[in-house]
Design an enzyme around this catalytic site. Structure first.
Site, PDB file in Angstrom:
ATOM      1  N   ASP A  57     112.106  24.650 -33.952  1.00 18.13           N
ATOM      2  CA  ASP A  57     112.540  25.860 -33.235  1.00 18.13           C
ATOM      3  C   ASP A  57     114.052  26.011 -33.199  1.00 18.13           C
ATOM      4  O   ASP A  57     114.586  27.102 -33.428  1.00 18.13           O
ATOM      5  CB  ASP A  57     112.025  25.827 -31.785  1.00 18.13           C
ATOM      6  CG  ASP A  57     110.526  25.998 -31.687  1.00 18.13           C
ATOM      7  OD1 ASP A  57     109.933  26.606 -32.587  1.00 18.13           O
ATOM      8  OD2 ASP A  57     109.947  25.517 -30.688  1.00 18.13           O
ATOM      9  N   HIS A  93     104.679  29.455 -34.275  1.00 14.04           N
ATOM     10  CA  HIS A  93     105.045  29.411 -32.860  1.00 14.04           C
ATOM     11  C   HIS A  93     106.013  30.547 -32.621  1.00 14.04           C
ATOM     12  O   HIS A  93     106.908  30.800 -33.437  1.00 14.04           O
ATOM     13  CB  HIS A  93     105.679  28.061 -32.514  1.00 14.04           C
ATOM     14  CG  HIS A  93     106.089  27.913 -31.084  1.00 14.04           C
ATOM     15  ND1 HIS A  93     105.343  28.403 -30.031  1.00 14.04           N
ATOM     16  CD2 HIS A  93     107.185  27.331 -30.514  1.00 14.04           C
ATOM     17  CE1 HIS A  93     105.955  28.120 -28.883  1.00 14.04           C
ATOM     18  NE2 HIS A  93     107.068  27.484 -29.155  1.00 14.04           N
ATOM     19  N   GLU A 118     102.841  22.419 -22.467  1.00 19.38           N
ATOM     20  CA  GLU A 118     103.604  21.219 -22.837  1.00 19.38           C
ATOM     21  C   GLU A 118     104.340  20.627 -21.642  1.00 19.38           C
ATOM     22  O   GLU A 118     104.331  19.414 -21.425  1.00 19.38           O
ATOM     23  CB  GLU A 118     104.615  21.577 -23.931  1.00 19.38           C
ATOM     24  CG  GLU A 118     104.003  21.915 -25.275  1.00 19.38           C
ATOM     25  CD  GLU A 118     104.989  22.544 -26.240  1.00 19.38           C
ATOM     26  OE1 GLU A 118     104.640  22.728 -27.406  1.00 19.38           O
ATOM     27  OE2 GLU A 118     106.132  22.886 -25.808  1.00 19.38           O
ATOM     28  N   SER A 128      81.309   6.769 -13.902  1.00 19.05           N
ATOM     29  CA  SER A 128      80.460   6.276 -12.816  1.00 19.05           C
ATOM     30  C   SER A 128      80.502   7.205 -11.612  1.00 19.05           C
ATOM     31  O   SER A 128      81.435   8.007 -11.454  1.00 19.05           O
ATOM     32  CB  SER A 128      80.921   4.879 -12.389  1.00 19.05           C
ATOM     33  OG  SER A 128      82.174   4.957 -11.716  1.00 19.05           O
TER      34      SER A 128
END
Length: 333
Positions: free
Chosen positions: A83, A108, A195, A252
């Site tokens: 970026d 992106h 993020e 569990s």
């Protein structure tokens, strides 16, 4: 409701007479370039000469060229460098060599959304963003499958931007799984938020604080490592397979009861308020400005914090314990 496109919605013939240029042969670059080529499309690659990725591109049968040369030749230019480098690259090597009718694309939306790249008129601007790392994009394609992708159109100069984007998504294998419609703004802001708040920032701080709490109480660091970091993969894998409900079904009853009664004491309304502040910093561009200013100043704070984190006790303990686990493909930076 999500709008999703599949293989029947995309036409590879739209790309038959076009040259696709991939700038950056990293994680996404190597996967997208090879998948497109294997889909029968003409692909060229740009990488910095002498780098490991340049040599990898050669090993994979490409002859890398400069970004400027690629832009002159290619009809569709996919920008896959980090970026913080895209804005300068666009101004220096891409913009002077663009002509009307060409397309630039991204995986992106950071630079378009925050206007570090302001595209010229006359070109298409769109996004195909695989929702997985490059190695998965490649391996799933080779298996005959694909990784879901996001599609967004920012500028439609030719009137065909969406159709070309869908064809590209089909070429990388995304249409086999589904291509989800979004916008540059939505993809960018949700990606950064995920993020910072959950996937990277949130998880790492939760893990470290749990580890620190146990060792400060006198427990062995190795035991604390197993309980707070190592076993996280078991839980995340269950999330990945069937969501939170499947995780709770699989653990569990004791673990589930502890989850249901104690989790909200750790992640609570105060935490959510901080999340909202972080989202606002993303939306108003202040995070993007902070990050780009950090890069312009040589990433001094970034490098300092990165170095400090490498020496956190959980990292020191982990490096030793992972040597015991022969089934792990251990990665040490």
């Amino acid at each position: 409701m999500l709008k999703i496109y599949y293989e029947n919605d995309a036409d590879l013939k739209l790309l038959e007479n076009k040259t696709i240029g991939i700038i950056g042969y990293g994680s996404q670059g190597h996967a997208q370039a090879q998948n497109l080529r294997d889909s029968g499309l003409k692909v060229m690659v740009s990488e910095m000469e002498g780098t490991a990725n340049y040599k990898l591109a050669q090993l994979h049968g490409f002859e890398p060229v400069s970004a400027a040369e690629l832009t002159k030749t290619a009809d569709i230019i996919q920008i896959l460098v980090p970026d913080e480098l895209q804005g300068e690259l666009y101004e220096k090597d891409i913009k002077p060599n663009l002509s009307d009718g060409k397309a630039i694309m991204f995986s992106h939306g950071f630079n378009i959304n925050f206007k570090h790249i302001v595209p010229t008129t006359g070109i298409d601007v769109f996004m195909i963003a695989p929702k997985g790392p490059g190695h998965l994009v490649r391996s799933e394609y080779e298996k005959g499958g694909g990784v879901p992708c996001l599609i967004a159109v920012y500028q439609d100069a030719t009137g065909k931007a969406k159709d070309i984007a869908l064809a590209y998504g089909k070429g990388v294998g995304g249409a086999r799984a589904g291509i989800i419609e979004t916008t540059f703004q939505e993809e960018t802001e949700t990606d950064l938020f995920g993020e910072q708040v959950v996937l990277c920032g949130g998880v790492t701080e939760l893990v470290k604080k749990g580890f620190e709490t146990l060792i400060e109480a006198g427990y062995q660091p190795g035991i604390a490592y197993f309980e707070c970091l190592h076993e996280l993969k078991l839980i995340v894998d269950l999330f990945y397979q069937g969501g939170i409900d499947y995780m709770r079904y699989s653990v569990s009853n004791t673990a589930e009861y502890g989850d249901l009664t104690r989790g909200k004491r750790i992640i609570n309304d105060k935490t959510k308020e901080e999340m909202k502040k972080i989202l606002t910093e993303i939306q108003d561009g202040s995070f993007a400005k902070e990050w780009m200013d950090e890069c312009k100043n040589g990433k001094k704070n970034f490098k300092r914090m990165e170095a400090e984190e490498k020496n956190h006790p959980i990292e020191v303990v982990g490096r030793d314990l992972r040597k015991m686990m022969k089934w792990i493909d251990s990665k040490e930076v």
